[in-house]
Design a protein around this motif. Structure first.
Motif, mmCIF file in Angstrom:
data_model
loop_
_atom_site.group_PDB
_atom_site.id
_atom_site.type_symbol
_atom_site.label_atom_id
_atom_site.label_comp_id
_atom_site.label_asym_id
_atom_site.label_seq_id
_atom_site.Cartn_x
_atom_site.Cartn_y
_atom_site.Cartn_z
ATOM 1 N N LEU A 1 15.652 55.057 21.770
ATOM 2 C CA LEU A 1 14.973 55.481 22.979
ATOM 3 C C LEU A 1 14.258 54.281 23.571
ATOM 4 O O LEU A 1 13.387 53.689 22.938
ATOM 5 N N ARG A 2 14.649 53.931 24.800
ATOM 6 C CA ARG A 2 14.041 52.758 25.438
ATOM 7 C C ARG A 2 13.781 53.041 26.892
ATOM 8 O O ARG A 2 14.575 53.708 27.554
ATOM 9 N N SER A 3 12.695 52.494 27.402
ATOM 10 C CA SER A 3 12.416 52.673 28.829
ATOM 11 C C SER A 3 11.367 51.671 29.275
ATOM 12 O O SER A 3 10.656 51.102 28.437
ATOM 13 N N HIS A 4 11.243 51.486 30.578
ATOM 14 C CA HIS A 4 10.163 50.643 31.100
ATOM 15 C C HIS A 4 8.856 51.418 31.159
ATOM 16 O O HIS A 4 7.780 50.831 31.140
ATOM 17 N N SER A 5 8.977 52.733 31.278
ATOM 18 C CA SER A 5 7.761 53.517 31.469
ATOM 19 C C SER A 5 7.190 53.961 30.135
ATOM 20 O O SER A 5 7.698 54.870 29.488
ATOM 21 N N ALA B 1 15.176 63.068 22.297
ATOM 22 C CA ALA B 1 14.347 61.851 22.343
ATOM 23 C C ALA B 1 15.200 60.605 22.136
ATOM 24 O O ALA B 1 14.899 59.736 21.332
ATOM 25 N N ARG B 2 16.326 60.553 22.834
ATOM 26 C CA ARG B 2 17.115 59.340 22.757
ATOM 27 C C ARG B 2 17.887 59.160 24.042
ATOM 28 O O ARG B 2 18.273 60.133 24.690
ATOM 29 N N ASN B 3 18.110 57.890 24.420
ATOM 30 C CA ASN B 3 18.998 57.660 25.545
ATOM 31 C C ASN B 3 20.101 56.662 25.236
ATOM 32 O O ASN B 3 20.748 56.143 26.129
ATOM 33 N N TYR B 4 20.310 56.412 23.947
ATOM 34 C CA TYR B 4 21.436 55.584 23.527
ATOM 35 C C TYR B 4 22.230 56.396 22.525
ATOM 36 O O TYR B 4 21.703 56.796 21.491
ATOM 37 N N PHE B 5 23.491 56.663 22.839
ATOM 38 C CA PHE B 5 24.280 57.558 22.001
ATOM 39 C C PHE B 5 25.554 56.880 21.526
ATOM 40 O O PHE B 5 26.086 55.998 22.191
#
Lengths: 346, 131
Positions: free
Chosen positions: A192-196, A326-330
């Protein structure tokens, strides 16, 4: 005052937008109110920073104070950095009392025992967040103050948010120091990665408006989807379809604002399914492919796809499961079994 | 009446008045839009194509966002013998002018302008475009 410290303070002040400099120096609290009065904030930033360095010289600033100013800048402009989320685990269920001083001591000791040249700075904020800034050096070189790593730890939770510097090799050391200091047993990186940073906190602390799987019977009367004053002479033929899409969207995304993510990345390792005539691949190997969705506000744009007519509702669960999982890399692999369908890797 | 695609939902058949003009709106920025229109054309009775069907291409102001080639649109125009209008909805002036044009065309197609039929008008539109 050290030359390098002076230069570092000068460059840090230069980063700050002119209108915010006074506020940030006040937050910093290193220069007295009287000293701040002497500064002219209406001149070129170059000159302002020079004057600030002069004043710091008078107060004999060292790298520790300069680092605090850097934390303050990064706390306010946290969305400029890319944050990753890490989860810590402990075997027992004992809720130990969190002692901040103990944490800081253990953290510093662990890092310093492995690497002598590090600058470690802490700052606590009201929302129970502990900000840690680490500047890394080598046994033969002073720490590079311009590429520090930042860690945000909420002591009541097992989550740590890290914005690492380019030097990836220091990451294991950082993680080790964190688990030792916080009395956990291990730590793993979540996908899970983000700028915010706030959105990441919202996702892992479950603070966003979630959709609960309650059975929502269709309302007896068609609800007005668009309450705007539309001309009564305009008849919308697909009103029931619009309402269906709106209802599905509500159920999937909930009512409130979505957490802000910039990417969703899907690494496909599935077999290429084509019509026999195409026969692209002779060998039956998984087709490696990377699909990346990017947007300034990914979840909000996914939410508006169906109402805008650009996608069918309901959306693929691969897209809508992002906040819950809770993830955005799959990574999507072929399911080994009777049915050759793909499934999400854990 | 506005619809996202054809055929129209059958449950409202009894509420619908006679249809005098069909305008298919194609967003030049969206390939999906063209596909949708092509699929919907199959549901239109052949009699409408005698001057009661028009294509309206929107979004032409943003030159670098075009996803559909003008070629594809010309093919549609020839295949279905129906004129194509271009407009940009984001500019108020163009929007209002296009709306006025469409209303005028609707008047003609509904037979409210003496001396003009839908067919003669559409032939007029096509011939002038070919010049």
């Amino acid at each position: 005052m050290d030359e390098t410290v002076a230069e570092y303070i000068r460059r840090t002040v230069l980063k700050i937008p002119r209108d915010e400099i006074k506020m940030m120096l006040q937050k910093w609290g290193f220069l007295s109110e009287a000293q701040l009065q002497t500064l002219n904030f209406h001149q070129l930033k170059d000159n302002i920073s020079q004057e600030v360095v002069q004043l710091c010289e008078e107060n004999s600033a060292d790298i520790k104070q300069a680092a605090v100013l850097d934390i303050i800048y990064n706390h306010i402009y946290q969305n400029k950095r890319m944050w990753s989320v890490y989860q810590m685990r402990k075997t027992g269920e004992e809720l130990e009392y969190f002692d901040l001083t103990d944490f800081k001591k253990k953290f510093k000791r662990r890092l310093r025992s492995a690497l002598k040249n590090v600058t470690i700075t802490f700052k606590e904020y009201e929302d129970n967040a502990i900000w840690i800034r680490v500047a890394w050096g080598t046994p033969y070189r002073q720490p590079n103050q311009y590429k520090p790593s930042y860690v945000v730890y909420h002591s009541q939770t097992p989550y740590v948010f890290i914005s690492a510097s380019v030097l990836k090799s220091n990451l294991p050391l950082l993680c080790q120091a964190l688990i030792v200091a916080s009395n956990y047993h291990d730590i793993r990186e979540m996908e899970l990665r983000s700028h915010s940073l706030n959105s990441l906190k919202d996702i892992v602390f479950k603070r966003y408006s979630q959709n609960f799987q309650t059975y929502c019977p269709k309302p007896l009367q068609g609800k007005a989807v668009e309450p705007e004053n539309v001309d009564l002479r305009i008849v919308n033929e697909n009103r029931s379809e619009k309402e269906r899409i709106h209802r599905l969207n509500q159920e999937t995304f909930g009512d409130g604002p979505q957490p802000i993510l910039q990417f969703a990345q899907y690494k496909l390792e599935t077999m290429f399914k084509s019509s026999p005539e195409m026969d692209v691949l002779d060998k039956k190997e998984p087709f490696r492919c990377l699909v990346k969705f990017s947007s300034p506000h990914l979840l909000e744009s996914l939410k508006s796809l169906a109402p805008a007519g650009m996608a069918d509702a309901p959306l693929s669960p691969l897209l809508t499961c992002i906040p819950q999982k809770a993830r955005n890399y799959f990574r999507i692999r072929e399911k080994r079994g009777l049915l050759p369908e793909s499934f999400l890797s854990p | 009446h506005i619809a996202t695609s054809l055929p129209l939902p059958s449950e409202r058949d009894h509420l619908r008045p006679r249809i005098d003009l069909i305008v298919f709106m194609i967003d030049i920025k969206s390939k999906c839009s063209l596909k949708n229109v092509e699929a919907s054309l199959a549901y239109v009775d052949a009699r409408f194509f005698l001057g009661k069907v028009y294509f309206l291409v929107t979004g032409v102001g943003r030159v670098n966002c075009c996803s559909i080639e003008i070629n594809a649109i010309s093919k549609l125009e020839e295949a279905y013998c129906s004129p194509v209008l271009f407009c940009e909805l984001e500019l108020e002036g163009v929007r209002v002018a296009t709306a006025q044009r469409l209303l005028r065309m609707l008047q003609i197609c509904a037979g409210l302008v003496p001396g003009f039929s839908a067919l003669s008008f559409s032939l007029l539109m096509r011939n002038s475009a070919d010049d």
